[in-house]
Motif scaffolding. Structure first.
Motif, PDB file in Angstrom:
ATOM      1  N   VAL A   1      31.580 -30.408 -26.038  1.00 44.15           N
ATOM      2  CA  VAL A   1      31.638 -29.364 -27.053  1.00 44.15           C
ATOM      3  C   VAL A   1      30.709 -29.768 -28.187  1.00 44.15           C
ATOM      4  O   VAL A   1      30.624 -30.944 -28.547  1.00 44.15           O
ATOM      5  CB  VAL A   1      33.076 -29.113 -27.568  1.00 44.15           C
ATOM      6  CG1 VAL A   1      33.596 -30.235 -28.409  1.00 44.15           C
ATOM      7  CG2 VAL A   1      33.157 -27.810 -28.332  1.00 44.15           C
ATOM      8  N   VAL A   2      29.983 -28.797 -28.704  1.00 48.26           N
ATOM      9  CA  VAL A   2      29.166 -29.016 -29.894  1.00 48.26           C
ATOM     10  C   VAL A   2      29.718 -28.118 -30.985  1.00 48.26           C
ATOM     11  O   VAL A   2      29.715 -26.902 -30.870  1.00 48.26           O
ATOM     12  CB  VAL A   2      27.669 -28.715 -29.639  1.00 48.26           C
ATOM     13  CG1 VAL A   2      26.873 -28.849 -30.932  1.00 48.26           C
ATOM     14  CG2 VAL A   2      27.111 -29.658 -28.576  1.00 48.26           C
ATOM     15  N   PHE A   3      30.229 -28.757 -32.035  1.00 48.00           N
ATOM     16  CA  PHE A   3      30.677 -28.038 -33.219  1.00 48.00           C
ATOM     17  C   PHE A   3      29.475 -27.898 -34.135  1.00 48.00           C
ATOM     18  O   PHE A   3      28.786 -28.882 -34.421  1.00 48.00           O
ATOM     19  CB  PHE A   3      31.774 -28.820 -33.955  1.00 48.00           C
ATOM     20  CG  PHE A   3      33.005 -29.086 -33.141  1.00 48.00           C
ATOM     21  CD1 PHE A   3      33.633 -28.077 -32.428  1.00 48.00           C
ATOM     22  CD2 PHE A   3      33.561 -30.353 -33.109  1.00 48.00           C
ATOM     23  CE1 PHE A   3      34.793 -28.326 -31.697  1.00 48.00           C
ATOM     24  CE2 PHE A   3      34.717 -30.611 -32.403  1.00 48.00           C
ATOM     25  CZ  PHE A   3      35.329 -29.601 -31.694  1.00 48.00           C
ATOM     26  N   CYS A   4      29.202 -26.679 -34.598  1.00 45.95           N
ATOM     27  CA  CYS A   4      28.055 -26.470 -35.480  1.00 45.95           C
ATOM     28  C   CYS A   4      28.204 -25.120 -36.179  1.00 45.95           C
ATOM     29  O   CYS A   4      29.100 -24.339 -35.871  1.00 45.95           O
ATOM     30  CB  CYS A   4      26.742 -26.542 -34.708  1.00 45.95           C
ATOM     31  SG  CYS A   4      26.585 -25.385 -33.337  1.00 45.95           S
ATOM     32  N   GLY A   5      27.305 -24.852 -37.102  1.00 41.60           N
ATOM     33  CA  GLY A   5      27.409 -23.670 -37.939  1.00 41.60           C
ATOM     34  C   GLY A   5      26.857 -22.395 -37.331  1.00 41.60           C
ATOM     35  O   GLY A   5      26.029 -22.412 -36.420  1.00 41.60           O
TER      36      GLY A   5
ATOM     37  N   ALA B   1      17.117 -29.918 -34.602  1.00 40.76           N
ATOM     38  CA  ALA B   1      18.153 -30.789 -34.043  1.00 40.76           C
ATOM     39  C   ALA B   1      18.928 -30.059 -32.947  1.00 40.76           C
ATOM     40  O   ALA B   1      19.234 -30.642 -31.895  1.00 40.76           O
ATOM     41  CB  ALA B   1      19.100 -31.264 -35.134  1.00 40.76           C
ATOM     42  N   ALA B   2      19.255 -28.785 -33.166  1.00 45.63           N
ATOM     43  CA  ALA B   2      19.983 -28.004 -32.165  1.00 45.63           C
ATOM     44  C   ALA B   2      19.147 -27.837 -30.894  1.00 45.63           C
ATOM     45  O   ALA B   2      19.660 -27.986 -29.781  1.00 45.63           O
ATOM     46  CB  ALA B   2      20.370 -26.638 -32.737  1.00 45.63           C
TER      47      ALA B   2
ATOM     48  N   MET C   1      23.043 -22.183 -35.879  1.00 41.77           N
ATOM     49  CA  MET C   1      22.957 -23.380 -35.044  1.00 41.77           C
ATOM     50  C   MET C   1      23.546 -23.111 -33.663  1.00 41.77           C
ATOM     51  O   MET C   1      23.015 -23.577 -32.660  1.00 41.77           O
ATOM     52  CB  MET C   1      23.726 -24.535 -35.713  1.00 41.77           C
ATOM     53  CG  MET C   1      23.190 -24.952 -37.065  1.00 41.77           C
ATOM     54  SD  MET C   1      21.626 -25.812 -36.956  1.00 41.77           S
ATOM     55  CE  MET C   1      22.161 -27.351 -36.261  1.00 41.77           C
ATOM     56  N   MET C   2      24.641 -22.349 -33.640  1.00 42.74           N
ATOM     57  CA  MET C   2      25.265 -22.028 -32.356  1.00 42.74           C
ATOM     58  C   MET C   2      24.286 -21.294 -31.441  1.00 42.74           C
ATOM     59  O   MET C   2      24.148 -21.632 -30.270  1.00 42.74           O
ATOM     60  CB  MET C   2      26.521 -21.174 -32.556  1.00 42.74           C
ATOM     61  CG  MET C   2      27.711 -21.941 -33.051  1.00 42.74           C
ATOM     62  SD  MET C   2      29.243 -21.013 -32.897  1.00 42.74           S
ATOM     63  CE  MET C   2      29.127 -19.963 -34.335  1.00 42.74           C
ATOM     64  N   GLY C   3      23.623 -20.309 -31.983  1.00 43.11           N
ATOM     65  CA  GLY C   3      22.665 -19.551 -31.185  1.00 43.11           C
ATOM     66  C   GLY C   3      21.487 -20.390 -30.743  1.00 43.11           C
ATOM     67  O   GLY C   3      21.006 -20.258 -29.615  1.00 43.11           O
TER      68      GLY C   3
ATOM     69  N   PHE D   1      25.410 -35.931 -34.317  1.00 46.55           N
ATOM     70  CA  PHE D   1      24.046 -36.004 -33.802  1.00 46.55           C
ATOM     71  C   PHE D   1      23.098 -36.240 -34.952  1.00 46.55           C
ATOM     72  O   PHE D   1      23.052 -35.469 -35.893  1.00 46.55           O
ATOM     73  CB  PHE D   1      23.699 -34.702 -33.072  1.00 46.55           C
ATOM     74  CG  PHE D   1      22.362 -34.711 -32.393  1.00 46.55           C
ATOM     75  CD1 PHE D   1      22.173 -35.434 -31.217  1.00 46.55           C
ATOM     76  CD2 PHE D   1      21.306 -34.005 -32.906  1.00 46.55           C
ATOM     77  CE1 PHE D   1      20.938 -35.432 -30.583  1.00 46.55           C
ATOM     78  CE2 PHE D   1      20.066 -33.995 -32.279  1.00 46.55           C
ATOM     79  CZ  PHE D   1      19.889 -34.717 -31.119  1.00 46.55           C
ATOM     80  N   LYS D   2      22.365 -37.338 -34.892  1.00 43.29           N
ATOM     81  CA  LYS D   2      21.394 -37.649 -35.936  1.00 43.29           C
ATOM     82  C   LYS D   2      20.016 -37.299 -35.442  1.00 43.29           C
ATOM     83  O   LYS D   2      19.639 -37.650 -34.322  1.00 43.29           O
ATOM     84  CB  LYS D   2      21.466 -39.132 -36.307  1.00 43.29           C
ATOM     85  CG  LYS D   2      22.791 -39.507 -36.910  1.00 43.29           C
ATOM     86  CD  LYS D   2      22.830 -40.972 -37.239  1.00 43.29           C
ATOM     87  CE  LYS D   2      24.190 -41.320 -37.786  1.00 43.29           C
ATOM     88  NZ  LYS D   2      24.322 -42.730 -38.081  1.00 43.29           N
ATOM     89  N   TYR D   3      19.256 -36.629 -36.261  1.00 38.19           N
ATOM     90  CA  TYR D   3      17.918 -36.218 -35.844  1.00 38.19           C
ATOM     91  C   TYR D   3      16.890 -36.944 -36.657  1.00 38.19           C
ATOM     92  O   TYR D   3      17.011 -37.175 -37.809  1.00 38.19           O
ATOM     93  CB  TYR D   3      17.770 -34.693 -36.037  1.00 38.19           C
ATOM     94  CG  TYR D   3      16.487 -34.162 -35.475  1.00 38.19           C
ATOM     95  CD1 TYR D   3      15.461 -33.820 -36.321  1.00 38.19           C
ATOM     96  CD2 TYR D   3      16.300 -34.028 -34.114  1.00 38.19           C
ATOM     97  CE1 TYR D   3      14.267 -33.317 -35.831  1.00 38.19           C
ATOM     98  CE2 TYR D   3      15.107 -33.532 -33.614  1.00 38.19           C
ATOM     99  CZ  TYR D   3      14.100 -33.188 -34.483  1.00 38.19           C
ATOM    100  OH  TYR D   3      12.914 -32.694 -33.998  1.00 38.19           O
TER     101      TYR D   3
END
Length: 135
Positions: A5-9, A21-22, A45-47, A133-135
């Motif tokens: 799962v990726v939690f993001c805005g 980063a996404a 970010m989700m998209g 996640f660090k970019y």
């Protein structure tokens, strides 16, 4: 296939590095045959991460509560979209589907999801990896 799962805005923020980063994480998922479970939106970010993975025929599963179904503009390109009743139910469903968690930039909802995952690990309710996640 592992699923993460990726939690993001649902926003891209004010710095292009967030979208980069996404996209980078989406490419990593495709390269390593990792399935994405995420919030189900087609914006922000989700998209960006979903579009990246879908463009390369990767696996994407969206989980979105009914109250956000219209507001977050549900991603019509995602073949498996789970519509649930509440935000709490969304987190439970996501937890049941995945092998681990990653967090990208987001807002209060993203923080809520991250802290719940961390708490589940701290209480030994789950034994899943949780990373930012660090970019």
């Amino acid at each position: 296939m592992k699923k993460i799962v990726v939690f993001c805005g649902s926003s891209l923020g004010f710095n292009p590095i967030y979208k980069e980063a996404a996209v980078a994480l989406g490419n990593h998922f495709v390269t390593h045959k990792i399935g994405l479970v995420y919030g189900g939106g087609k914006i922000g970010m989700m998209g960006a991460i979903a579009d990246t993975i879908l463009s390369k025929n990767g696996e994407v599963i969206g989980v979105i509560p009914q109250l956000l179904e219209k507001e977050e503009v549900i991603h019509s390109g995602v073949e498996e979209m789970i519509v649930c009743k509440t935000m709490s139910e969304r987190k439970v469903i996501m937890s049941q589907l995945v092998d681990g968690y990653i967090t990208l930039p987001g807002g209060f909802g993203t923080l809520d999801e991250l802290f719940e995952a961390l708490t589940l690990g701290q209480l030994f309710i789950e034994q899943k990896h949780c990373r930012t996640f660090k970019y």
